[in-house]
Design a protein around this motif. Structure first.
Motif, mmCIF file in Angstrom:
data_model
loop_
_atom_site.group_PDB
_atom_site.id
_atom_site.type_symbol
_atom_site.label_atom_id
_atom_site.label_comp_id
_atom_site.label_asym_id
_atom_site.label_seq_id
_atom_site.Cartn_x
_atom_site.Cartn_y
_atom_site.Cartn_z
ATOM 1 N N TYR A 105 0.767 -1.235 -0.187
ATOM 2 C CA TYR A 105 0.031 -0.010 0.062
ATOM 3 C C TYR A 105 0.991 1.309 -0.063
ATOM 4 N N LYS A 106 0.667 2.117 -0.722
ATOM 5 C CA LYS A 106 1.254 3.434 -1.001
ATOM 6 C C LYS A 106 0.925 4.356 -0.076
ATOM 7 N N LEU A 107 1.894 5.359 0.372
ATOM 8 C CA LEU A 107 1.595 6.445 1.028
ATOM 9 C C LEU A 107 0.614 7.344 0.487
ATOM 10 N N ASP A 108 0.784 7.286 -0.995
ATOM 11 C CA ASP A 108 -0.143 8.345 -1.794
ATOM 12 C C ASP A 108 -1.430 7.769 -1.806
ATOM 13 N N ASN A 109 -1.884 6.681 -1.465
ATOM 14 C CA ASN A 109 -3.038 6.199 -1.134
ATOM 15 C C ASN A 109 -3.862 6.267 -0.041
ATOM 16 N N LEU A 110 -3.043 6.674 1.172
ATOM 17 C CA LEU A 110 -3.648 6.956 2.270
ATOM 18 C C LEU A 110 -4.625 8.316 2.255
ATOM 19 N N THR A 111 -5.603 7.964 3.018
ATOM 20 C CA THR A 111 -6.798 9.030 3.027
ATOM 21 C C THR A 111 -5.817 9.993 4.052
ATOM 22 N N PHE A 112 -6.635 11.388 3.556
ATOM 23 C CA PHE A 112 -5.978 12.497 4.455
ATOM 24 C C PHE A 112 -5.941 12.307 5.776
ATOM 25 N N ALA A 113 -7.127 11.753 6.313
ATOM 26 C CA ALA A 113 -7.208 11.679 7.685
ATOM 27 C C ALA A 113 -6.339 10.616 8.370
ATOM 28 N N ASN A 114 -6.134 9.562 7.641
ATOM 29 C CA ASN A 114 -4.975 8.691 8.115
ATOM 30 C C ASN A 114 -3.673 9.152 8.332
ATOM 31 N N ALA A 115 -3.207 10.028 6.900
ATOM 32 C CA ALA A 115 -1.935 10.736 7.028
ATOM 33 C C ALA A 115 -1.821 11.639 8.090
ATOM 34 N N GLU A 116 -2.966 12.504 8.131
ATOM 35 C CA GLU A 116 -2.988 13.225 9.234
ATOM 36 C C GLU A 116 -2.713 12.554 10.650
ATOM 37 N N LYS A 117 -3.409 11.528 10.880
ATOM 38 C CA LYS A 117 -3.063 10.977 12.193
ATOM 39 C C LYS A 117 -1.560 10.370 12.254
ATOM 40 N N LEU A 118 -1.044 9.791 11.418
ATOM 41 C CA LEU A 118 0.310 9.366 11.425
ATOM 42 C C LEU A 118 1.247 10.562 11.649
ATOM 43 N N TYR A 119 1.055 11.802 11.083
ATOM 44 C CA TYR A 119 1.853 12.766 11.068
ATOM 45 C C TYR A 119 1.709 13.288 12.484
ATOM 46 N N ASN A 120 0.645 13.474 13.076
ATOM 47 C CA ASN A 120 0.187 14.120 14.399
ATOM 48 C C ASN A 120 0.807 13.376 15.406
ATOM 49 N N TYR A 121 0.672 11.684 15.201
ATOM 50 C CA TYR A 121 1.450 11.004 16.395
ATOM 51 C C TYR A 121 2.972 11.046 16.338
ATOM 52 N N VAL A 122 3.528 11.529 15.037
ATOM 53 C CA VAL A 122 5.000 11.559 14.921
ATOM 54 C C VAL A 122 5.342 12.994 15.987
ATOM 55 N N ILE A 123 4.593 13.780 15.485
ATOM 56 C CA ILE A 123 4.901 15.211 16.127
ATOM 57 C C ILE A 123 4.541 15.343 17.378
ATOM 58 N N ARG A 124 3.538 14.728 17.980
ATOM 59 C CA ARG A 124 2.907 14.692 19.510
ATOM 60 C C ARG A 124 4.029 13.851 20.338
ATOM 61 N N PHE A 125 4.671 12.926 19.909
ATOM 62 C CA PHE A 125 5.628 12.277 20.686
ATOM 63 C C PHE A 125 7.082 12.277 20.161
ATOM 64 N N ASN A 126 7.125 13.340 19.332
ATOM 65 C CA ASN A 126 8.517 13.549 19.154
ATOM 66 C C ASN A 126 9.466 12.479 18.663
ATOM 67 N N ILE A 127 8.894 11.794 17.789
ATOM 68 C CA ILE A 127 9.528 10.446 17.368
ATOM 69 C C ILE A 127 10.487 10.604 16.400
ATOM 70 N N LYS A 128 11.708 10.050 16.724
ATOM 71 C CA LYS A 128 12.764 10.119 15.624
ATOM 72 C C LYS A 128 13.362 8.953 15.137
#
Length: 60
Positions: A37-60
């Motif tokens: 499954y490609k990132l380009d095929n993610l819904t915006f909602a799921n992309a937003e959830k993943l991005y916010n998850y990374v930002i919220r927990f400052n995952i590196k």
């Protein structure tokens, strides 16, 4: 945003942990990681959830 999500999916964070924190199914996470499954095929909602998850927990 795409590169941030991609780097985190390639990390050693478990699919279960991502699922618990975002609500995105483990199978979807696995499919993203394995290239079925490609990132380009993610819904915006799921992309937003993943991005916010990374930002919220400052995952590196």
């Amino acid at each position: 945003m795409r590169e941030t999500i991609k780097k985190r999916l390639e990390s050693d964070i478990s699919g279960y942990r991502i699922y618990k924190e975002t609500g995105i199914s483990q199978s979807r996470i696995s499919n993203l990681r394995n290239g079925r499954y490609k990132l380009d095929n993610l819904t915006f909602a799921n992309a937003e959830k993943l991005y916010n998850y990374v930002i919220r927990f400052n995952i590196k």
